[in-house]
Design an enzyme around this catalytic site. Structure first.
Site, PDB file in Angstrom:
ATOM      1  N   CYS A  57       0.854  -1.182   0.000  1.00 43.58           N
ATOM      2  CA  CYS A  57       0.000   0.000   0.000  1.00 43.58           C
ATOM      3  C   CYS A  57       0.889   1.230   0.000  1.00 43.58           C
ATOM      4  O   CYS A  57       1.994   1.197  -0.539  1.00 43.58           O
ATOM      5  CB  CYS A  57      -0.975  -0.027   1.180  1.00 43.58           C
ATOM      6  N   HIS A  99      -3.999  10.222   5.104  1.00 46.30           N
ATOM      7  CA  HIS A  99      -4.419   8.817   5.023  1.00 46.30           C
ATOM      8  C   HIS A  99      -5.795   8.691   5.660  1.00 46.30           C
ATOM      9  O   HIS A  99      -5.942   8.716   6.880  1.00 46.30           O
ATOM     10  CB  HIS A  99      -3.401   7.938   5.757  1.00 46.30           C
TER      11      HIS A  99
END
Length: 643
Positions: free
Chosen positions: A28, A565
């Site tokens: 990721c 995020h």
């Protein structure tokens, strides 16, 4: 120069239990996410102390090795040293792609071509070598000509097979089943099976989509294009997309004990006939309609025809719709000089001009490296590497080449330039315009070549060159550092970052994720959002946009590198509930909407929505101070960064 992560990768593989202990690997934004057979074999203590590893997290059934912003490079090196195949970055679901239809098409097709761009460019260059051999008089039966022609043209002939593989990954389909679909479309004897001296009957006789039927499938007519499905793009993509949906449906209802062969059996049994009976014919009819449309435009006004064809040719090629004009041009040239394709022949030089400009101005070394072979290929008329790899994903350079094509198309049509024979492409199309009784035909075509090159270069000069891969080159980094030094020397040592979200301020150490809470990724703060929107906290450039749209990185004009995020472990949602309103490389203004997300969707899936805002280049600052507490609104002051 790119950093060598070989030793780090070897160490990681060895201390997660070796390659035989790895069942799956993805990455990721910052982490290598391993699925291990036995986590007890992993030496967590060693990895946590190892230089190059930020920390290790065990969560959600994954063994996560946190690397940082350079995780894609480490990931590729891990795959190489371990000799394993990974799953890449965690991709968004195809339904999560947002934007208008053209933007979605660009994102899809450029993404499918991205893995093969280097090889595509190389094959285009070999085609150029073969064209030079032919120009020097080498016979087409010569062994060297035959072998090199196969090396250059083979990839383009069987492009549907490679697209079947990349489309399978994009649509989450078994790659071998997708390949079987591709093989069916380009099966060597299938064209001969669907043609004969006399058709059984003709569908839609007397219309632009008149279709002779030579064979049927249980009584249903099979409409097969005269050009076959070799070298095509959209039919295989559409077929694999349909196949992925069908495969997914059968996976839900077929018992596990027979799933391994029954699922592909039914998938192929339905998808392949669907491709020949529906998907292929739709593409053929669209091509026929394009041919009828352009014939009508030419009858109305040859100059207008030149403008429209010059502007639209590259788009037609992308969709495979140009086949509606190619047969008409061949028939025309059998009777004498023709004009049907003239406006399209020199457009490749507009791509070459645009690429030269991009090579000179881009700040990304990878773009520069891809541009060189694509530029050479374009000179020989092979523009796929240029279009799919660079100009189309960049949007505006592609549009500039279309404008150039329109202008030169009008010029050629105005002077009634005719093509004498169906010849080569690019530079080797020049002999096709040599007319013994009229030297101006060749002169006008040469002018069109030069004009396309100059216009492609000049029009691209008027626009900004965006980043494609989310990162600047070493030169760009050096320029940024020089800019920052100038700011410091000028006494500008503080920067205020405003809030990209509305909600409740949360101390970073209180976030429900050990990596962010520890400050290992950098200092910052978190927000518990009350509104599902992320806006730009400062003017800057989007350096990172993860495929699942759950994380975004921004390099501000003042030198800060920020990572936002949304939520914790939300990468597992595969893009569900997230929408991106910018693309990687976009220049953004403070307050501009970057992302939107559905808070309820995230919470219902069981994931925290707490959103860290991290200064990933924390080491560049002496102090990072949180300026807000409690409730905060979009645009309120959030962080102060001091040099």
């Amino acid at each position: 120069m790119a950093k060598d992560y070989t030793e780090l990768a070897k160490d990681i593989v060895a201390h997660v239990g070796g390659k035989d202990n790895i069942t799956k690997l993805v990455h990721c934004v910052t982490r290598l996410r391993f699925s291990l057979k036995d986590e007890s074999k992993a030496d967590t203590d060693y990895l946590m102390k190892r230089d190059g590893v930020v920390t290790v997290v065990k969560a959600g059934g994954q063994y996560q090795v946190v690397i940082g912003n350079h995780v894609p490079d480490v990931y590729e090196t891990v795959l190489k040293v371990a000799g394993i195949s990974g799953e890449g970055s965690v991709d968004a679901d195809d339904d999560a792609v947002e934007g208008n239809l053209f933007d979605r098409f660009i994102a899809l097709v450029s993404g499918l071509f991205q893995p093969m761009l280097g090889t595509l460019s190389a094959a285009g260059m070999i085609k150029g070598v073969v064209a030079i051999m032919a120009a020097l008089g080498v016979a087409k039966t010569d062994g060297a000509y035959v072998v090199l022609n196969a090396a250059g043209d083979g990839l383009f002939q069987f492009l549907p097979l490679i697209l079947a593989i990349t489309a399978a990954k994009r649509f989450k389909m078994n790659q071998f089943t997708a390949l079987a679909i591709g093989f069916a479309l380009v099966y060597p004897n299938i064209a001969a099976s669907f043609t004969a001296e006399k058709p059984l009957y003709t569908l839609f006789a007397g219309t632009p989509i008149e279709s002779p039927i030579f064979s049927t499938f249980f009584g249903l007519p099979i409409i097969f294009p005269a050009s076959s499905y070799l070298s095509t793009v959209l039919p295989v993509i559409a077929a694999v997309w349909a196949g992925a949906k069908i495969e997914k449906g059968f996976k839900k209802i077929i018992p596990d004990v027979v799933k391994v062969f029954i699922v592909p059996f039914f998938t192929l049994l339905i998808t392949v006939p669907l491709a020949f009976l529906v998907i292929g014919p739709v593409m053929s009819w669209a091509s026929d309609l394009v041919g009828a449309l352009f014939t009508g435009i030419y009858d109305f006004s040859p100059v207008l025809y030149g403008i429209v064809l010059g502007a639209a040719w590259q788009v037609l090629v992308m969709f495979g719709l140009h086949w509606g004009l190619v047969p008409l041009a061949i028939l025309e040239l059998q009777k004498g000089p023709g004009v049907i394709l003239v406006a399209s022949i020199a457009i490749c030089f507009a791509q070459a001009g645009a690429l030269l400009n991009i090579m000179m101005r881009t700040k990304e070394e990878k773009v520069r490296q891809l541009s060189i072979p694509a530029f050479i290929s374009a000179l020989f008329g092979v523009t796929e590497p240029a279009i799919y790899g660079i100009t189309l994903p960049m949007r505006l350079p592609f549009i500039m080449t279309c404008i150039s094509g329109a202008l030169t198309g009008a010029y050629l049509a105005f002077f009634d330039v005719k093509m004498q024979v169906m010849g080569g492409m690019g530079l080797f199309a020049i002999p096709s315009f040599i007319e013994a009784s009229n030297s101006m035909t060749l002169i006008h075509f040469l002018i069109a070549i030069v004009a396309n090159f100059v216009l492609g270069f000049g029009l691209t000069q008027l626009i900004k060159i965006p980043n494609l891969f989310g990162g600047p080159s070493e030169k760009d980094a050096a320029e940024s550092l020089d800019s920052e030094k100038e700011r410091v020397s000028a006494g500008i040592t503080e920067q205020v970052v405003t809030s990209p979200l509305a909600g409740e301020v949360v101390a970073l150490e209180d976030t429900p994720d050990a990596v962010f809470a520890s400050g290992a990724m950098g200092k910052g703060v978190a927000i518990e959002p009350s509104v599902g929107e992320v806006v730009a906290p400062a003017d800057g450039v989007i350096r990172l946009l993860f495929p699942t749209n759950h994380a975004i990185g921004l390099a501000t004009d003042d030198g800060a590198e920020l990572l936002i995020h949304v939520g914790m472990d939300t990468v597992a949602l595969d893009g569900k509930g997230f929408t991106a309103h910018v693309v990687q490389g976009s220049k953004v203004k403070k307050g501009q909407l970057l992302l939107s997300f559905d808070i309820d969707t995230i919470k219902e899936a069981g994931y925290p929505v707490t959103t860290p805002i991290i200064v990933t280049n924390t080491a560049n600052y002496k102090q990072i101070e949180v300026l807000a507490k409690g409730e905060i609104q979009l645009g309120n002051q959030l962080l102060e960064l001091k040099k």
